[in-house]
Design an enzyme around this catalytic site. Structure first.
Site, PDB file in Angstrom:
ATOM      1  CB  VAL A 149      -1.055  -0.019   1.137  1.00 56.61           C
ATOM      2  CG1 VAL A 149      -0.413  -0.069   2.489  1.00 56.61           C
ATOM      3  CG2 VAL A 149      -1.982   1.158   1.028  1.00 56.61           C
ATOM      4  CG  MET A 150       3.408   2.598   3.273  1.00 56.89           C
ATOM      5  SD  MET A 150       2.750   4.239   3.664  1.00 56.89           S
ATOM      6  CE  MET A 150       4.237   5.235   3.710  1.00 56.89           C
ATOM      7  CB  SER A 195       6.417  10.578   8.431  1.00 58.49           C
ATOM      8  OG  SER A 195       5.381  10.501   9.398  1.00 58.49           O
ATOM      9  N   GLY A 233       1.889   7.718   6.798  1.00 59.52           N
ATOM     10  CA  GLY A 233       1.037   6.554   6.606  1.00 59.52           C
ATOM     11  C   GLY A 233       0.527   6.483   5.172  1.00 59.52           C
ATOM     12  CE  LYS A 253       8.787   8.077   9.340  1.00 60.33           C
ATOM     13  NZ  LYS A 253       8.448   6.801   9.753  1.00 60.33           N
ATOM     14  CG  HIS A 273       8.595  11.478  12.668  1.00 60.93           C
ATOM     15  ND1 HIS A 273       7.811  10.337  12.641  1.00 60.93           N
ATOM     16  CD2 HIS A 273       7.765  12.504  12.358  1.00 60.93           C
ATOM     17  CE1 HIS A 273       6.564  10.673  12.337  1.00 60.93           C
ATOM     18  NE2 HIS A 273       6.516  11.985  12.152  1.00 60.93           N
ATOM     19  CG  ASN A 274       8.615   6.473  13.345  1.00 61.47           C
ATOM     20  OD1 ASN A 274       8.371   7.475  12.689  1.00 61.47           O
ATOM     21  ND2 ASN A 274       8.383   5.264  12.880  1.00 61.47           N
ATOM     22  CD  GLU A 293       4.421   7.631  14.889  1.00 58.12           C
ATOM     23  OE1 GLU A 293       4.767   8.245  13.861  1.00 58.12           O
ATOM     24  OE2 GLU A 293       4.235   6.396  14.896  1.00 58.12           O
ATOM     25  CE1 TYR A 294       6.928   3.767  17.991  1.00 60.90           C
ATOM     26  CE2 TYR A 294       7.142   2.543  20.036  1.00 60.90           C
ATOM     27  CZ  TYR A 294       7.102   2.571  18.657  1.00 60.90           C
ATOM     28  OH  TYR A 294       7.239   1.398  17.957  1.00 60.90           O
ATOM     29  NE  ARG A 307       3.676   2.376  21.341  1.00 62.85           N
ATOM     30  CZ  ARG A 307       3.647   2.637  20.031  1.00 62.85           C
ATOM     31  NH1 ARG A 307       3.939   1.687  19.159  1.00 62.85           N
ATOM     32  NH2 ARG A 307       3.347   3.845  19.585  1.00 62.85           N
ATOM     33  NE  ARG A 309      30.974   5.446  38.618  1.00 63.41           N
ATOM     34  CZ  ARG A 309      32.030   6.015  38.078  1.00 63.41           C
ATOM     35  NH1 ARG A 309      32.401   7.224  38.470  1.00 63.41           N
ATOM     36  NH2 ARG A 309      32.718   5.398  37.146  1.00 63.41           N
ATOM     37  CG  HIS A 347      34.875   3.465  39.698  1.00 64.68           C
ATOM     38  ND1 HIS A 347      35.515   2.679  38.771  1.00 64.68           N
ATOM     39  CD2 HIS A 347      34.029   2.648  40.378  1.00 64.68           C
ATOM     40  CE1 HIS A 347      35.058   1.442  38.858  1.00 64.68           C
ATOM     41  NE2 HIS A 347      34.161   1.391  39.830  1.00 64.68           N
TER      42      HIS A 347
HETATM   43  C1  6PG Z   1       4.819   7.384  10.042  1.00 66.77           C
HETATM   44  C2  6PG Z   1       4.670   6.272  11.030  1.00 66.77           C
HETATM   45  C3  6PG Z   1       4.943   4.960  10.351  1.00 66.77           C
HETATM   46  C4  6PG Z   1       4.435   3.753  11.100  1.00 66.77           C
HETATM   47  C5  6PG Z   1       5.040   3.588  12.466  1.00 66.77           C
HETATM   48  C6  6PG Z   1       4.212   2.695  13.359  1.00 66.77           C
HETATM   49  O1  6PG Z   1       5.647   8.245  10.312  1.00 66.77           O
HETATM   50  O2  6PG Z   1       4.120   7.394   9.037  1.00 66.77           O
HETATM   51  O3  6PG Z   1       5.572   6.446  12.060  1.00 66.77           O
HETATM   52  O4  6PG Z   1       6.297   4.917  10.053  1.00 66.77           O
HETATM   53  O5  6PG Z   1       3.058   3.800  11.182  1.00 66.77           O
HETATM   54  O6  6PG Z   1       6.294   3.007  12.276  1.00 66.77           O
HETATM   55  O7  6PG Z   1       5.054   2.262  14.315  1.00 66.77           O
HETATM   56  P1  6PG Z   1       4.717   1.145  15.373  1.00 66.77           P
HETATM   57  O8  6PG Z   1       4.063   0.020  14.634  1.00 66.77           O
HETATM   58  O9  6PG Z   1       6.040   0.796  15.914  1.00 66.77           O
HETATM   59  O10 6PG Z   1       3.782   1.795  16.340  1.00 66.77           O
END
Ligand code: 6PG
Length: 477
Positions: free
Chosen positions: A12-13, A128, A130, A182, A185-186, A189-190, A287, A447, A453
């Site tokens: 899909v991407m 990035s 999706g 990137k 970025h993720n 995102e987390y 998670r 230490r 140390h």
């Molecule tokens: C993006 C998202 C993409 C992906 C994540 C999901 O920037 O478009 O980050 O890269 O959806 O990697 O990551 P997880 O499955 O680890 O939550």
């Protein structure tokens, strides 16, 4: 006819990216390991633009104008190496292989070096946004050589998202720089997702609100300084009801968050570079905790406090404090992510422009937000770049205003037994950075005691050791 760009890997991407290029008037060669997918793409979307369907690797390479620009959209890891091994022998010096997957930046460095030896450009390219972003305008983070960007930049910029007329795409830096940012970025995102999830949890358990009500709160927040894609979709998810049961969707989904690895890589990299990214690591660990069903079942009867019933006025005040905690913790998470990019840049000699990431993340990507304008301003104000975003005047002021609410939320969460690891870690980071003295001096003493140390003093140059087991006199080390 010759194609300006080729896309191989039409899941899909890849498919959406190819359509995006075609919709922007580029002739796009398309290829997939199983040719049925290629035929399907052309049959279904052929009317959208000019596609050249290639059944074999040779046909694909022959369809591309020179220097060839070949975008690989396969699963990160061994499949990427397999595709490189298949195509590299068919290419000529000056041609470019662009890896648009979520590759580890160290793999990208290795691949770039190997292909450079053969006169080929390898561009590790973060993408990035999706599926929807790939089709309608992602945020694009290409690494690799500056020469490759000259040939590739205009094409990538033409399909990227745009904010205020500027494309969400820029050359990030050499070799693995694009995949590194990137990855960060993720990681951000987390952290962002975890902080939003904690906000929801507190609004539900402490304020006593139902998901539909919380959706309304997020909608309101989304008109203010928290305006962002993640807040927007959070409201959508919370408002959604399960068709089968009529219950809130969020109550029928198993509460085990999965991950594909980029958040974990961010933390692993940060550990290696010595960068404290506690907001991101708490998000990764949250998670992990959620996924340990056995651990959670075995701990289910551990005691905790009772949740109170708040008066509606108190609940509303608490919700305001949660907004402050969320905003402040978000600043911390982003500051940590930017620190990691700064450290990566220094480690690998990338000379990253730290304002660029804020610019190209304002649109297209998952963490797109109004907030990024402020980060961009912080790095483009002129003069010395801030050592940390927390010390930039805009953020310092926001933190000053938010800290009372933030502390209230963390203390309430603690007192009432609602886990808020993201909020707590962010606040601890903030307090550690602003502390005059940290107890690290005691750790140094420990230490030195057990391992000789050595330590440094505040009043003199040099390293020292105290003879702990003897007369406790101090010696220069
Ligand atoms: C993006 C998202 C993409 C992906 C994540 C999901 O920037 O478009 O980050 O890269 O959806 O990697 O990551 P997880 O499955 O680890 O939550």
């Amino acid at each position: 006819r010759q194609a300006q760009i080729g896309v191989t890997g039409l899941a899909v991407m890849g498919r959406n990216l190819a359509r995006n290029f075609a919709r922007h008037g580029h002739t796009v060669a398309v290829h997939n390991r199983t040719a049925a997918k290629t035929r399907d793409l052309v049959a279904t979307f052929g009317h959208e633009g000019d596609f050249v369907a290639a059944e074999t690797a040779e046909e694909f390479v022959a369809a591309l104008e020179r220097p060839r620009r070949l975008v690989v959209m396969v699963k990160a890891g061994a499949p990427t190496d397999a595709v490189i091994d298949e195509f590299a022998p068919l290419l000529e010096p000056g041609d470019m292989i662009v890896d648009g997957g979520n590759a580890h930046y160290l793999d990208t460095r290795r691949r770039e070096a190997a292909l450079r030896e053969r006169g080929l450009h390898f561009v590790g390219c973060g993408i990035s946004g999706g599926e929807e972003g790939a089709l309608n305008g992602p945020s694009i983070m290409p690494g690799g050589s500056p020469e490759s960007y000259q040939a590739l930049g205009p094409l990538l910029e033409s399909i990227a998202a745009r904010v205020d007329g500027e494309p969400c795409c820029a050359h990030i830096g050499p070799d693995g720089a694009g995949h590194f940012v990137k990855m960060v970025h993720n990681g951000i995102e987390y952290a962002d997702m975890q902080l939003i999830a904690e906000s929801y949890d507190l609004l539900r358990k402490v304020a006593g609100y139902e998901p539909a009500h919380i959706a309304e709160i997020f909608r309101k927040w989304n008109t203010g300084r928290l305006d962002s894609y993640l807040i927007e979709i959070t409201a959508e998810v919370l408002a959604h009801r399960d068709a089968d049961t009529g219950r809130p969707f969020v109550d029928i989904v198993a509460d085990r968050a999965e991950q594909k690895g980029t958040g974990r890589w961010t933390v692993q990299t940060a550990l290696d570079l010595g960068v404290p990214v506690s907001g991101i690591s708490e998000a990764v660990f949250a998670r992990a905790i959620s996924g340990h069903a056995d651990l959670r079942a075995a701990s289910a009867s551990l005691p905790g406090p009772q949740l109170p019933e708040l008066h509606p006025d108190d609940a509303a005040r608490f919700a305001d404090s949660v907004e402050q905690a969320l905003y402040a913790s978000k600043i911390v998470a982003y500051a940590q992510g930017w620190h990691l990019m700064q450290a990566g840049s220094a480690e690998y000699g990338w000379d990253l422009d730290l304002g660029t990431m804020a610019t190209i993340w304002r649109g297209g990507c998952i963490i797109r937000a109004r907030f990024l304008n402020r980060i961009r301003e912080a790095y483009h104000r002129g003069g010395e770049a801030p050592v940390t975003l927390l010390a930039d005047a805009t953020f310092t002021e926001a933190l000053r205003d938010a800290q009372v609410g933030w502390r209230h939320v963390v203390s309430q969460a603690t007192a009432l037994g609602v886990p808020a690891p993201g909020f707590s870690a962010a606040l601890a980071y903030y307090d550690a950075l602003r502390s005059d003295r940290l107890p690290a001096s005691l750790v140094q003493g420990q230490r030195d005691f057990f391992g000789a140390h050595t330590y440094q003093r505040v009043d003199r140059e040099g390293s020292f050791h105290t003879l702990w087991g003897d007369d406790r006199t101090e010696r220069p080390a």
